[in-house]
Design an enzyme around this catalytic site. Sequence first.
Site, PDB file in Angstrom:
ATOM      1  N   ARG A 160       0.855  -1.187   0.000  1.00 16.82           N
ATOM      2  CA  ARG A 160       0.000   0.000   0.000  1.00 16.82           C
ATOM      3  C   ARG A 160       0.892   1.239   0.000  1.00 16.82           C
ATOM      4  O   ARG A 160       2.032   1.194   0.456  1.00 16.82           O
ATOM      5  CB  ARG A 160      -0.908   0.016   1.225  1.00 16.82           C
ATOM      6  CG  ARG A 160      -1.861  -1.168   1.330  1.00 16.82           C
ATOM      7  CD  ARG A 160      -2.691  -1.070   2.595  1.00 16.82           C
ATOM      8  NE  ARG A 160      -3.618  -2.180   2.727  1.00 16.82           N
ATOM      9  CZ  ARG A 160      -3.353  -3.319   3.364  1.00 16.82           C
ATOM     10  NH1 ARG A 160      -2.162  -3.486   3.932  1.00 16.82           N
ATOM     11  NH2 ARG A 160      -4.242  -4.292   3.435  1.00 16.82           N
ATOM     12  N   LYS A 184      -2.153  -2.083   7.692  1.00 15.91           N
ATOM     13  CA  LYS A 184      -3.314  -1.511   8.364  1.00 15.91           C
ATOM     14  C   LYS A 184      -3.542  -2.219   9.698  1.00 15.91           C
ATOM     15  O   LYS A 184      -3.297  -3.412   9.831  1.00 15.91           O
ATOM     16  CB  LYS A 184      -4.551  -1.658   7.470  1.00 15.91           C
ATOM     17  CG  LYS A 184      -4.465  -0.873   6.177  1.00 15.91           C
ATOM     18  CD  LYS A 184      -5.553  -1.267   5.199  1.00 15.91           C
ATOM     19  CE  LYS A 184      -6.933  -0.917   5.685  1.00 15.91           C
ATOM     20  NZ  LYS A 184      -7.956  -1.198   4.668  1.00 15.91           N
ATOM     21  N   HIS A 254      -2.314   2.439  -5.967  1.00  9.13           N
ATOM     22  CA  HIS A 254      -3.082   1.238  -5.630  1.00  9.13           C
ATOM     23  C   HIS A 254      -3.304   0.363  -6.862  1.00  9.13           C
ATOM     24  O   HIS A 254      -3.496  -0.854  -6.732  1.00  9.13           O
ATOM     25  CB  HIS A 254      -4.420   1.622  -5.009  1.00  9.13           C
ATOM     26  CG  HIS A 254      -4.900   0.646  -3.979  1.00  9.13           C
ATOM     27  ND1 HIS A 254      -4.319   0.517  -2.730  1.00  9.13           N
ATOM     28  CD2 HIS A 254      -5.883  -0.282  -4.017  1.00  9.13           C
ATOM     29  CE1 HIS A 254      -4.935  -0.421  -2.051  1.00  9.13           C
ATOM     30  NE2 HIS A 254      -5.893  -0.924  -2.804  1.00  9.13           N
ATOM     31  N   ARG A 257      -0.647  -2.104  -6.953  1.00  2.71           N
ATOM     32  CA  ARG A 257      -0.939  -3.182  -5.998  1.00  2.71           C
ATOM     33  C   ARG A 257      -1.855  -4.226  -6.636  1.00  2.71           C
ATOM     34  O   ARG A 257      -1.628  -5.432  -6.520  1.00  2.71           O
ATOM     35  CB  ARG A 257      -1.580  -2.578  -4.746  1.00  2.71           C
ATOM     36  CG  ARG A 257      -2.014  -3.574  -3.673  1.00  2.71           C
ATOM     37  CD  ARG A 257      -2.458  -2.787  -2.452  1.00  2.71           C
ATOM     38  NE  ARG A 257      -3.236  -3.600  -1.522  1.00  2.71           N
ATOM     39  CZ  ARG A 257      -2.719  -4.375  -0.590  1.00  2.71           C
ATOM     40  NH1 ARG A 257      -1.415  -4.491  -0.483  1.00  2.71           N
ATOM     41  NH2 ARG A 257      -3.492  -5.041   0.238  1.00  2.71           N
TER      42      ARG A 257
END
Length: 328
Positions: A160, A184, A254, A257
């Site tokens: 991320r 996270k 992103h 990702r």
Amino acid sequence: MNNLVAPWVRRFLVEYVMGERNYSPNTQLSHRDTLRLFLPFAAQRCRCAVDRLALAQIKPQVVREFTRHLEQVRHCGPSTLNQRLVSLHSWARFVGINSPEHLEWSRQLHTIHLKKHTPAPRHYLEKAEMKALLAAPNQRNAQGFRDYALLLFLYNTGARVSEASRLRVEDLDLVMPVVTLHGKGRKERRCPLWKVTALALQELMANCTVTQAVFRNRHGQPLTRYGIHILVKRYVRRAAATTPILRVKRISPHTIRHTTAMHLLRSGVDINTIRIWLGHVSLQTTHLYAESDLKMKAKALARCEAPLLQPGHKRTAQKGVMGFLKTL
């Protein structure tokens, strides 16, 4: 004082969000930002100062108007809208639990349901497009080489943007080579590095202390999430000169990702390994990549022969409402 909004906002953020639940810094900021947006909006609707706003003035209709404001004025998507609403629900629940006379008020705010929506398709880059993006930075100068190393790192790890921005030298073991990512919810995961990624990072970290950020700006400060986003956009525009299809794709950090996940999937890596690689809590989140890959679906279809279908019989027209219902 028990009927005013301000004391309950302070108690919610300090006692519950930071104290009792000890949420991660990003979650704390999310709850704070929701209230920073909502309270001035509610005060304007109720025609009073924020510090004089009472709980009784915050009716379900005010919250519904706030969600419409997010959608129509701020152009927030359903996910962001639901995130804001969950924060308000959590705040209302805290008030109701700690002040029984406000239980009915809390219940009324919970009658506002989250908005159902179809998940957006996962955008990703094909290998040729990713190769063009990696070739865009000018590696002859220090900034270009840093940008190349960052893009390569994002593609290698599927990190991320927040994980890349707070990466420290001490998080890297270039002997194995492997990186520890801080994800996270304070979760950590380890991800292997390609040899080419390790060599690029090793050159980038020359003369750095273990506590310094790996990806730094010209002032020696860590690149911010916004800075990385701008960086990716800049090289997408540059790569589009040789790969025009990049002009019509919405590409962000992103997206890289997602690209990592799709390329792992096409290489035969199983879904659960990809889940661990990306740091997903739920396998259902990772399963969306398998649903998004049209090439894999086309290959599966090619393995199956189309059944020999018999021509269907023509339906006769039915009259009346019962006939209509039979045809559906």
